[in-house]
Motif scaffolding. Structure first.
Motif, PDB file in Angstrom:
ATOM      1  N   LEU A 361       0.882  -1.024   0.056  1.00 50.41           N
ATOM      2  CA  LEU A 361      -0.124   0.138  -0.022  1.00 50.41           C
ATOM      3  C   LEU A 361       0.925   1.208   0.196  1.00 50.41           C
ATOM      4  CD1 LEU A 361      -2.771  -0.998   2.513  1.00 50.41           C
ATOM      5  CD2 LEU A 361      -3.066  -0.966   0.022  1.00 50.41           C
ATOM      6  N   ALA A 362       1.945   1.289   0.900  1.00 51.91           N
ATOM      7  CA  ALA A 362       2.859   2.557   0.915  1.00 51.91           C
ATOM      8  C   ALA A 362       3.338   2.610  -0.468  1.00 51.91           C
ATOM      9  CB  ALA A 362       3.778   2.451   2.068  1.00 51.91           C
ATOM     10  N   TRP A 363       4.184   1.721  -0.725  1.00 50.84           N
ATOM     11  CA  TRP A 363       4.841   1.664  -2.299  1.00 50.84           C
ATOM     12  C   TRP A 363       4.057   1.961  -3.349  1.00 50.84           C
ATOM     13  CZ3 TRP A 363       8.475  -2.616  -4.587  1.00 50.84           C
ATOM     14  CH2 TRP A 363       9.422  -1.866  -5.445  1.00 50.84           C
ATOM     15  N   GLY A 364       2.716   1.704  -3.345  1.00 54.04           N
ATOM     16  CA  GLY A 364       1.685   1.539  -4.178  1.00 54.04           C
ATOM     17  C   GLY A 364       1.669   3.120  -4.747  1.00 54.04           C
ATOM     18  N   GLY A 365       2.036   4.115  -3.877  1.00 48.48           N
ATOM     19  CA  GLY A 365       2.013   5.605  -4.442  1.00 48.48           C
ATOM     20  C   GLY A 365       2.868   5.805  -5.383  1.00 48.48           C
ATOM     21  N   THR A 366       3.943   5.026  -5.643  1.00 48.33           N
ATOM     22  CA  THR A 366       5.006   5.393  -6.907  1.00 48.33           C
ATOM     23  C   THR A 366       4.475   5.544  -8.177  1.00 48.33           C
ATOM     24  OG1 THR A 366       6.627   4.036  -5.226  1.00 48.33           O
ATOM     25  CG2 THR A 366       7.118   4.553  -7.440  1.00 48.33           C
ATOM     26  N   PRO A 367       3.805   4.558  -8.651  1.00 50.52           N
ATOM     27  CA  PRO A 367       3.473   4.774  -9.849  1.00 50.52           C
ATOM     28  C   PRO A 367       2.486   5.836 -10.130  1.00 50.52           C
ATOM     29  CG  PRO A 367       2.888   2.408  -9.171  1.00 50.52           C
ATOM     30  CD  PRO A 367       3.385   3.338  -8.199  1.00 50.52           C
ATOM     31  N   PHE A 368       1.575   6.239  -9.180  1.00 48.09           N
ATOM     32  CA  PHE A 368       0.702   7.549  -9.340  1.00 48.09           C
ATOM     33  C   PHE A 368       1.689   8.713  -9.558  1.00 48.09           C
ATOM     34  CE2 PHE A 368      -1.838   4.219  -7.233  1.00 48.09           C
ATOM     35  CZ  PHE A 368      -2.755   4.095  -8.315  1.00 48.09           C
ATOM     36  N   GLY A 369       2.608   8.780  -8.502  1.00 47.54           N
ATOM     37  CA  GLY A 369       3.773   9.787  -8.407  1.00 47.54           C
ATOM     38  C   GLY A 369       4.309  10.143  -9.904  1.00 47.54           C
ATOM     39  N   ALA A 370       4.670   8.978 -10.551  1.00 49.60           N
ATOM     40  CA  ALA A 370       5.546   9.121 -11.552  1.00 49.60           C
ATOM     41  C   ALA A 370       4.566   9.568 -13.096  1.00 49.60           C
ATOM     42  CB  ALA A 370       5.802   7.502 -12.179  1.00 49.60           C
ATOM     43  N   LEU A 371       3.377   9.174 -12.623  1.00 48.39           N
ATOM     44  CA  LEU A 371       2.337   9.672 -14.041  1.00 48.39           C
ATOM     45  C   LEU A 371       2.021  11.206 -13.585  1.00 48.39           C
ATOM     46  CD1 LEU A 371       0.283   9.396 -16.171  1.00 48.39           C
ATOM     47  CD2 LEU A 371      -1.461   8.538 -14.259  1.00 48.39           C
ATOM     48  N   ILE A 372       1.790  11.558 -12.502  1.00 39.58           N
ATOM     49  CA  ILE A 372       1.460  13.094 -12.235  1.00 39.58           C
ATOM     50  C   ILE A 372       2.477  14.090 -12.237  1.00 39.58           C
ATOM     51  CG2 ILE A 372       1.045  14.565 -10.052  1.00 39.58           C
ATOM     52  CD1 ILE A 372      -0.671  12.342  -8.758  1.00 39.58           C
TER      53      ILE A 372
END
Length: 413
Positions: A361-372
């Motif tokens: 869950l915590a590491w799951g933010g990585t792809p969204f940040g890369a897109l943003i």
């Protein structure tokens, strides 16, 4: 899990026995190659596309498989042949990486190809990681866990300092595809070493119908413990920013620092980040004893925002190197502190499930940040993207300040 630990027939007083040495060398070689590829792949994507969005997508696609398959890979590692899982993952990664220099030699290298390789290597890491850590206690034995962990993480940090700097230099002198060719070889060497391990690495039989219930039990514990719930959410926000920031390193170096993708100094930026991680790893245990885990989390989040503002505002290479080191200190501090608290507040019987869920869950933010980050950098530039990426970290900080984490101090022993 109890049976797995009890059957580990290794003398914990003698860490470097044959099987652990093979496992340790295989993992270390693979880590060095992966750290080098983390430099080469974004460089190649930026060269072929000149697109910040596609360049940042490399980091997102490498992290996405853990979000998609992490729980299933962990369950599979308790049911399938772990050595076979690791070897197959290594060989698949080697084949994927080898296609890049082959395509380049035929003048057929395209951005979509590189992004597919990034996702494939991320899948390989996910399944390899689950099997490797599933086999870990079988190899080192209960008595050797602490010393082995210390050695493994220290080695990884050193390799993540040296490998990116060497990869940046090699990519500038020769070509980034050569870095990936070398990385493909490291995966094959890792597979060959793993094939020589003699110890049994597999867990005992587990009832398949219990999988869903066991996963749900871990998720419930994470959700019903306010401190763990808050730190996991804060970790998600932090890794949204981290995914975008790391994915845009090459773009930021070009737009803000005037470093072309061929500049040898790019490797120093990656090395500075790894050096910051080493500092954090050394300082963190003392900081938590002195100030408590809550204060450490707050301080790390504040430092992370300051580093992003500093990176967005400077055009001086030496200052950027310093800010990258500060950024890495903050990132490792928050992430490692969250992992430690999760381990301390979780019953032994739930450790595997809760930690896998929390990490996913915590590491799951990585792809969204890369897109943003990539989309914002495409329209407004890398400096603005870094400032935008500070927003989820500010929100994480506000969440922590309004929660029981603020005064958290967990004592051990």
């Amino acid at each position: 899990m109890t049976r797995l630990v009890e059957t580990a027939g290794v003398d914990g007083r003698r860490l470097f026995h044959r099987d652990f040495s093979l496992w340790y060398l295989a993992r270390s070689i693979s880590v060095a190659g992966t750290a080098a590829s983390a430099v080469a792949l974004p460089l190649l994507v930026y060269r072929t596309s000149a697109s910040p969005t596609l360049t940042a997508a490399v980091v997102g696609l490498e992290a996405l498989p853990y979000l998609l398959f992490g729980l299933f890979a962990g369950a599979a590692a308790d049911r399938l042949r772990r050595r076979r899982m690791m070897i197959v993952a290594d060989v698949c990664c080697a084949v994927l990486l080898a296609t890049v220099p082959v395509a380049a030699s035929l003048d057929g290298l395209a951005s979509w190809h590189l992004l597919l390789v990034a996702f494939g290597v991320g899948c390989g890491f996910c399944w390899f990681d689950a099997a490797a850590w599933g086999a870990f206690v079988r190899i080192v034995g209960r008595a050797g866990v602490t010393r082995a962990n210390s050695l493994i993480w220290s080695t990884e940090i050193v390799l993540e300092i040296a490998a990116p700097a060497a990869a940046g230099l090699l990519a500038a002198i020769a070509d980034p595809t050569l870095v990936l060719a070398v990385d493909a070889v490291t995966y094959l060497v890792s597979a060959a070493l793993l094939a020589q391990i003699r110890a049994g690495l597999d867990a005992g039989p587990t009832a398949a119908h219990r999988l869903r219930a066991e996963i749900a039990e871990g998720v419930r514990h994470l959700w019903r413990t306010p401190v763990l719930r808050t730190l996991t959410a804060a970790g998600f926000g932090l890794n949204v920013a981290a995914g975008g920031v790391l994915g845009l390193l090459v773009v930021h170096a070009d737009q803000a620092l005037g470093l072309s993708p061929e500049d040898r100094r790019l490797g120093l930026l990656y090395a500075a980040a790894a050096g910051g991680s080493l500092v954090a790893a050394v300082v963190l245990p003392r900081a938590t004893r002195w100030a408590g885990q809550g204060t450490v989390s707050i301080g790390g989040l504040v430092l992370f925002v300051a580093a992003l503002v500093g990176l967005a505002g400077t055009s001086v290479f030496t200052l950027a190197v310093a800010w990258w080191a500060v950024w890495a200190v903050a990132r490792l501090t928050v992430n490692a502190n969250g992992i430690t608290v999760r381990q301390l507040l979780t019953p032994d019987a739930l450790q595997g499930r809760v930690n896998t869920t929390g990490r996913m869950l915590a590491w799951g933010g990585t792809p969204f940040g890369a897109l943003i980050g990539g989309v914002v950098a495409d329209t407004h530039g890398a400096r603005v993207a870094y400032l935008v990426l500070a927003v989820p970290v500010v929100l994480s900080l506000a969440l922590v300040l309004a929660s029981p984490v603020r005064g958290l101090r967990v004592t051990v022993g």
